[in-house]
Write a protein that holds these residues in place. Structure first.
Motif, PDB file in Angstrom:
ATOM      1  N   ILE A  42      25.698 -28.148  16.941  1.00 44.39           N
ATOM      2  CA  ILE A  42      24.915 -27.733  18.096  1.00 44.39           C
ATOM      3  C   ILE A  42      25.815 -26.915  18.997  1.00 44.39           C
ATOM      4  CG2 ILE A  42      25.389 -29.884  19.343  1.00 44.39           C
ATOM      5  CD1 ILE A  42      22.622 -29.519  20.686  1.00 44.39           C
ATOM      6  N   THR A  43      25.264 -25.893  19.596  1.00 43.56           N
ATOM      7  CA  THR A  43      26.038 -25.002  20.461  1.00 43.56           C
ATOM      8  C   THR A  43      25.357 -24.868  21.815  1.00 43.56           C
ATOM      9  OG1 THR A  43      24.862 -22.970  19.869  1.00 43.56           O
ATOM     10  CG2 THR A  43      26.648 -23.680  18.390  1.00 43.56           C
ATOM     11  N   ALA A  44      26.075 -24.220  22.726  1.00 43.29           N
ATOM     12  CA  ALA A  44      25.483 -23.926  24.032  1.00 43.29           C
ATOM     13  C   ALA A  44      24.275 -23.014  23.883  1.00 43.29           C
ATOM     14  CB  ALA A  44      26.529 -23.285  24.937  1.00 43.29           C
ATOM     15  N   ALA A  45      24.260 -22.200  22.834  1.00 44.70           N
ATOM     16  CA  ALA A  45      23.123 -21.307  22.602  1.00 44.70           C
ATOM     17  C   ALA A  45      21.865 -22.095  22.287  1.00 44.70           C
ATOM     18  CB  ALA A  45      23.452 -20.346  21.467  1.00 44.70           C
ATOM     19  N   ASP A  46      21.988 -23.146  21.462  1.00 42.46           N
ATOM     20  CA  ASP A  46      20.828 -23.998  21.150  1.00 42.46           C
ATOM     21  C   ASP A  46      20.211 -24.540  22.433  1.00 42.46           C
ATOM     22  OD1 ASP A  46      20.988 -24.928  17.947  1.00 42.46           O
ATOM     23  OD2 ASP A  46      22.909 -24.350  18.803  1.00 42.46           O
ATOM     24  N   ARG A  47      21.069 -25.064  23.301  1.00 40.21           N
ATOM     25  CA  ARG A  47      20.578 -25.695  24.537  1.00 40.21           C
ATOM     26  C   ARG A  47      19.982 -24.662  25.489  1.00 40.21           C
ATOM     27  NH1 ARG A  47      25.735 -28.310  23.882  1.00 40.21           N
ATOM     28  NH2 ARG A  47      25.512 -30.472  23.168  1.00 40.21           N
ATOM     29  N   ALA A  48      20.613 -23.505  25.585  1.00 37.94           N
ATOM     30  CA  ALA A  48      20.117 -22.476  26.496  1.00 37.94           C
ATOM     31  C   ALA A  48      18.758 -21.951  26.055  1.00 37.94           C
ATOM     32  CB  ALA A  48      21.131 -21.325  26.589  1.00 37.94           C
ATOM     33  N   VAL A  49      18.594 -21.750  24.755  1.00 36.66           N
ATOM     34  CA  VAL A  49      17.304 -21.270  24.252  1.00 36.66           C
ATOM     35  C   VAL A  49      16.243 -22.344  24.414  1.00 36.66           C
ATOM     36  CG1 VAL A  49      16.059 -20.489  22.208  1.00 36.66           C
ATOM     37  CG2 VAL A  49      18.340 -19.616  22.668  1.00 36.66           C
ATOM     38  N   ASP A  50      16.602 -23.589  24.161  1.00 36.67           N
ATOM     39  CA  ASP A  50      15.647 -24.686  24.334  1.00 36.67           C
ATOM     40  C   ASP A  50      15.131 -24.722  25.766  1.00 36.67           C
ATOM     41  OD1 ASP A  50      14.425 -27.167  23.102  1.00 36.67           O
ATOM     42  OD2 ASP A  50      15.444 -28.081  24.809  1.00 36.67           O
ATOM     43  N   ASP A  51      16.026 -24.557  26.717  1.00 38.61           N
ATOM     44  CA  ASP A  51      15.626 -24.578  28.133  1.00 38.61           C
ATOM     45  C   ASP A  51      14.628 -23.470  28.445  1.00 38.61           C
ATOM     46  OD1 ASP A  51      17.211 -26.757  28.663  1.00 38.61           O
ATOM     47  OD2 ASP A  51      18.879 -25.600  29.500  1.00 38.61           O
ATOM     48  N   VAL A  52      14.901 -22.256  27.988  1.00 40.28           N
ATOM     49  CA  VAL A  52      14.020 -21.136  28.331  1.00 40.28           C
ATOM     50  C   VAL A  52      12.681 -21.258  27.609  1.00 40.28           C
ATOM     51  CG1 VAL A  52      14.751 -19.475  26.555  1.00 40.28           C
ATOM     52  CG2 VAL A  52      13.999 -18.651  28.779  1.00 40.28           C
TER      53      VAL A  52
END
Length: 260
Positions: A42-52
């Protein structure tokens, strides 16, 4: 096109474009990954996209199921549920392999009715619904009309087929999208996957006129309490019967060889 389908597709498209913009802030192949239970990165990208995606898609009265959001099961009470994978193919994203995508599905009463898949690395956008059919980068698309298995392009995961003979696509959502758009004839996964891995791709394949089945030949039903699916088969419309016949012969051969 029904007004409901049009609005759903507009919401999916807007969310995918927002996700694409978020991913521009990350460099595939040059991003740190942590590991969840089961060795899944899991990366920061996964979390950032999930949020948006959650902010753009979710409205009152709708449910939410995402790989990167804690599942509180209130979705089981909803008729309309978003099933999303913010970054399907995170392992490929970390390695810099352009075989990852953002995957969004709308599920109504357990049925994936609309979906969108965006691969920002290859600039591919596949969208569709049961009312509208499927588009590939904005142009109408349909599945292959191949009738025979011989010569068919089958997309299989390199993690499932160890000999390197198969075209290497790890993201099952992306593979399903390519089948829906007629870029491949068949795809399958023989290992368990979660609903967020397959819901959008299944919606696209069936919206295009193809077929999707679980390994026991039953239809895919989403928004289940346990989102794990044992495996999946999907393909162009005219290849369903030949494939199932071949698999049936294979299963009889295997079971027969196991008899004392």
């Amino acid at each position: 096109m029904s007004s409901n389908s049009k609005e759903t597709l507009e919401r999916i498209h807007a969310a995918l474009e927002a996700a694409r913009a978020v991913l521009k802030g990350f460099t595939p192949g040059a991003i740190e990954a942590k590991f969840k239970i089961g060795d899944d990165p899991i990366t920061a990208a996964d979390r950032a996209v999930d949020d948006v995606l959650r902010k753009m898609l979710l409205r009152s009265g709708e449910g939410w199921l995402s790989e990167e959001t804690v599942d509180d099961l209130t979705r089981l009470e909803k008729q309309r549920v978003w099933v999303v994978d913010p970054l399907d193919g995170t392992r490929e994203f970390v390695q810099g392999i352009p075989e990852f995508c953002v995957s969004i599905a709308m599920v109504e009463n357990g049925v994936p009715v609309a979906g969108g898949i965006c691969n920002p690395a290859t600039d591919e956008l596949i969208m569709g619904s049961r009312d509208t059919g499927v588009t590939y980068n904005g142009k109408g698309a349909e599945p292959s009309q191949r009738r025979a298995l011989h010569g068919a392009l089958v997309l299989a995961s390199r993690s499932e087929v160890k000999r390197g003979e198969w075209k290497q696509f790890e993201s099952v959502a992306y593979k399903l999208g390519l089948v829906a758009a007629g870029r491949a004839d068949l795809t399958f996964t023989l290992v368990p996957k979660n609903e967020w891995d397959v819901a959008a791709g299944a919606a696209l394949v069936e919206s295009a006129g193809g077929w999707v089945l679980k390994l026991d030949n039953s239809p895919l039903c989403c928004n289940q309490k346990n989102p794990l699916i044992p495996g999946l088969l999907a393909g162009a419309p005219l290849l369903r019967d030949p494939l199932l016949a071949m698999l049936n012969r294979h299963s009889h051969t295997v079971s027969g060889s196991e008899r004392p």
